[in-house]
Design a protein around this motif. Structure first.
Motif, PDB file in Angstrom:
ATOM      1  N   THR A 146     -13.884  16.066  -1.135  1.00  0.00           N
ATOM      2  CA  THR A 146     -13.889  14.686  -1.317  1.00  0.00           C
ATOM      3  C   THR A 146     -13.576  13.909  -0.055  1.00  0.00           C
ATOM      4  O   THR A 146     -12.485  14.373   0.592  1.00  0.00           O
ATOM      5  CB  THR A 146     -13.245  13.915  -2.459  1.00  0.00           C
ATOM      6  N   GLU A 147     -14.104  13.049   0.570  1.00  0.00           N
ATOM      7  CA  GLU A 147     -13.681  12.228   1.620  1.00  0.00           C
ATOM      8  C   GLU A 147     -12.516  11.863   1.619  1.00  0.00           C
ATOM      9  O   GLU A 147     -12.394  10.997   0.640  1.00  0.00           O
ATOM     10  CB  GLU A 147     -14.792  11.336   2.175  1.00  0.00           C
ATOM     11  N   GLU A 148     -11.600  11.690   2.641  1.00  0.00           N
ATOM     12  CA  GLU A 148     -10.254  11.083   2.311  1.00  0.00           C
ATOM     13  C   GLU A 148     -10.538   9.558   2.456  1.00  0.00           C
ATOM     14  O   GLU A 148     -11.278   9.110   3.506  1.00  0.00           O
ATOM     15  CB  GLU A 148      -9.316  11.559   3.471  1.00  0.00           C
ATOM     16  N   ARG A 149      -9.940   8.655   1.547  1.00  0.00           N
ATOM     17  CA  ARG A 149     -10.241   7.345   1.787  1.00  0.00           C
ATOM     18  C   ARG A 149      -8.936   6.501   1.119  1.00  0.00           C
ATOM     19  O   ARG A 149      -8.367   7.045   0.614  1.00  0.00           O
ATOM     20  CB  ARG A 149     -11.138   6.930   0.687  1.00  0.00           C
ATOM     21  N   ILE A 150      -8.539   5.225   2.013  1.00  0.00           N
ATOM     22  CA  ILE A 150      -7.622   4.425   1.612  1.00  0.00           C
ATOM     23  C   ILE A 150      -8.105   3.107   1.588  1.00  0.00           C
ATOM     24  O   ILE A 150      -8.507   3.024   2.557  1.00  0.00           O
ATOM     25  CB  ILE A 150      -6.416   4.668   2.661  1.00  0.00           C
ATOM     26  N   TYR A 151      -7.567   2.391   0.649  1.00  0.00           N
ATOM     27  CA  TYR A 151      -8.220   0.944   0.494  1.00  0.00           C
ATOM     28  C   TYR A 151      -7.036  -0.029   0.240  1.00  0.00           C
ATOM     29  O   TYR A 151      -6.155   0.296  -0.095  1.00  0.00           O
ATOM     30  CB  TYR A 151      -9.380   0.899  -0.475  1.00  0.00           C
ATOM     31  N   PRO A 152      -7.270  -1.352   0.958  1.00  0.00           N
ATOM     32  CA  PRO A 152      -6.194  -2.302   0.848  1.00  0.00           C
ATOM     33  C   PRO A 152      -5.613  -2.235  -0.674  1.00  0.00           C
ATOM     34  O   PRO A 152      -6.591  -2.475  -1.707  1.00  0.00           O
ATOM     35  CB  PRO A 152      -6.896  -3.526   1.220  1.00  0.00           C
ATOM     36  N   GLY A 153      -4.177  -2.578  -1.029  1.00  0.00           N
ATOM     37  CA  GLY A 153      -3.811  -2.732  -2.292  1.00  0.00           C
ATOM     38  C   GLY A 153      -3.208  -1.352  -2.840  1.00  0.00           C
ATOM     39  O   GLY A 153      -2.407  -1.328  -3.742  1.00  0.00           O
ATOM     40  N   GLN A 154      -3.752  -0.159  -2.079  1.00  0.00           N
ATOM     41  CA  GLN A 154      -3.307   1.273  -2.531  1.00  0.00           C
ATOM     42  C   GLN A 154      -1.864   1.354  -2.234  1.00  0.00           C
ATOM     43  O   GLN A 154      -1.491   1.165  -1.126  1.00  0.00           O
ATOM     44  CB  GLN A 154      -4.254   2.228  -2.162  1.00  0.00           C
ATOM     45  N   GLU A 155      -1.185   2.161  -2.976  1.00  0.00           N
ATOM     46  CA  GLU A 155      -0.046   2.321  -2.679  1.00  0.00           C
ATOM     47  C   GLU A 155       0.291   3.569  -1.769  1.00  0.00           C
ATOM     48  O   GLU A 155      -0.682   4.625  -2.320  1.00  0.00           O
ATOM     49  CB  GLU A 155       0.995   2.538  -3.902  1.00  0.00           C
ATOM     50  N   ILE A 156       1.307   3.714  -1.041  1.00  0.00           N
ATOM     51  CA  ILE A 156       1.536   4.926  -0.026  1.00  0.00           C
ATOM     52  C   ILE A 156       2.729   5.396  -0.810  1.00  0.00           C
ATOM     53  O   ILE A 156       3.946   4.801  -0.934  1.00  0.00           O
ATOM     54  CB  ILE A 156       1.889   4.371   1.445  1.00  0.00           C
ATOM     55  N   LEU A 157       2.855   6.595  -0.889  1.00  0.00           N
ATOM     56  CA  LEU A 157       3.925   7.439  -1.704  1.00  0.00           C
ATOM     57  C   LEU A 157       4.509   8.524  -0.723  1.00  0.00           C
ATOM     58  O   LEU A 157       3.733   8.951   0.314  1.00  0.00           O
ATOM     59  CB  LEU A 157       3.523   8.070  -2.602  1.00  0.00           C
ATOM     60  N   LEU A 158       5.813   8.775  -0.812  1.00  0.00           N
ATOM     61  CA  LEU A 158       6.494   9.699   0.181  1.00  0.00           C
ATOM     62  C   LEU A 158       6.641  10.703  -0.926  1.00  0.00           C
ATOM     63  O   LEU A 158       7.608  10.696  -1.699  1.00  0.00           O
ATOM     64  CB  LEU A 158       7.651   9.496   0.926  1.00  0.00           C
TER      65      LEU A 158
END
Length: 344
Positions: A146-158
């Motif tokens: 699946t293509e990597e995707r990030i969209y506004p409002g999504q959370e970034i985790l460490l």
């Protein structure tokens, strides 16, 4: 123009590498990028073959372990299951056979921990290297890509700890110096931080998590994964945002940092936020709490780091201070190694 140590900058890569391959198209192969995290190929019988490389160099016999860890982690980050590795060990002239044995032992330990088969291990003594060097290639398979995707409002985790790999490798290479400053109990606790390294199996649990999108389709909660490699967490954040062409907001105080890393970096005047940390990952995720819980159950530390934004600004806050993310700087571990004499 002389180039700086470490990964090529995006400008240099595009000018001298990317332009020469821009017209090369092959069905099923992932796009050629500066990051070179992994490659994939659609197989005639179905599914995808996925592979990734990692090069580690240094004076420690453990670099073979970290080369396998990073390569296998990048295969896992692609959503594939790593199953085998091959490795090339290069040693400078005058190296002792015991060094080869230690490097091979580190590779074997990584294979055992990550359930990997070793398909080929090669070694040679070369005038082309001044430090022990290991190139590891991990291979695996996936039913679909699946293509990597990030969209506004999504959370970034460490997932993992900032600067962890670099700290552990400094412990390996400079133990005698550190013993002049720190008590044995502190160093023992620092060495035990290897338990914080996130293995591919733990990451796979998070990537398997799916939830309904409200239209009857189950979708992955984690939509993008980035292992924290050369240049540290700041470089990884930049590459994640640059690849998706998004902005982000992140809190420096949420970048999990062990106190042992802080003190060892202070001792050598290093920036832990710009230090390699294979075995730690950034994730773009929906349903963040569920993803964090799954990772915790799998034995991996994880927490919220920030949020993806539609604007281009890449903001990092630290209390009331606000700064903007810079382009990736040279890796601090590599800079530290460059200031030290090579030893065998």
């Amino acid at each position: 123009m002389a180039m700086k140590p470490g990964n090529l900058s995006q400008t240099v890569w595009r000018r001298s590498v990317g332009k020469q391959f821009h017209d090369q198209k092959r069905d099923g192969v992932s796009d050629l990028t500066r990051e070179g995290r992994y490659s994939s190929l659609a197989m005639p019988a179905g599914g995808y073959a996925v592979w990734a490389d990692s090069v580690k160099e240094g004076s420690s016999g453990r670099i073979g372990y970290y080369a396998v860890l990073e390569a296998a982690g990048n295969v896992a980050a692609a959503g594939a299951v790593p199953s085998a590795i091959s490795a090339q060990i290069q040693l400078p002239p005058g190296s002792e056979e015991e060094t080869l044995r230690e490097l091979a032992a580190g590779i074997r330990t990584a294979c055992d921990e990550m359930n990997l088969a070793a398909s080929c291990i090669q070694g040679k003594v070369s005038h082309g290297v001044c430090r022990n060097t290991v190139l590891a290639t991990a291979a695996g398979s996936a039913e679909s890509m699946t293509e990597e995707r990030i969209y506004p409002g999504q959370e970034i985790l460490l997932c993992g700890c900032t600067g962890l790999e670099g700290t552990l490798r400094i412990l390996d290479e400079a133990g005698d110096e550190l013993r002049t400053r720190f008590v044995p109990a502190f160093l023992a606790e620092a060495e035990a931080m290897n338990r914080e390294l996130v293995l591919p199996q733990a990451l796979a649990k998070a990537l398997e998590l799916k939830r309904s999108d409200g239209e009857g389709t189950d979708r992955r909660c984690v939509t993008a994964v980035r292992q924290i490699g050369s240049g540290g967490i700041l470089a990884a954040l930049w590459d994640l945002a640059e690849h998706a062409q998004i902005g982000l907001e992140s809190d420096l105080g949420l970048m999990t940092l062990r106190q042992e890393t802080v003190e060892i970096c202070e001792f050598f005047h290093l920036n832990p936020y710009q230090m390699t940390s294979a075995g730690s990952f950034l994730l773009a995720a929906d349903h963040a709490e569920e993803v964090i819980a799954v990772l915790k159950e799998a034995g991996a530390r994880a927490g919220r780091l920030g949020v993806a934004r539609a604007q281009n600004a890449r903001v990092i806050t630290s209390g009331e201070e606000v700064r903007y993310l810079d382009r990736p700087a040279p890796d601090e571990l590599m800079r530290w190694q460059g200031m030290r004499p090579a030893r065998r």
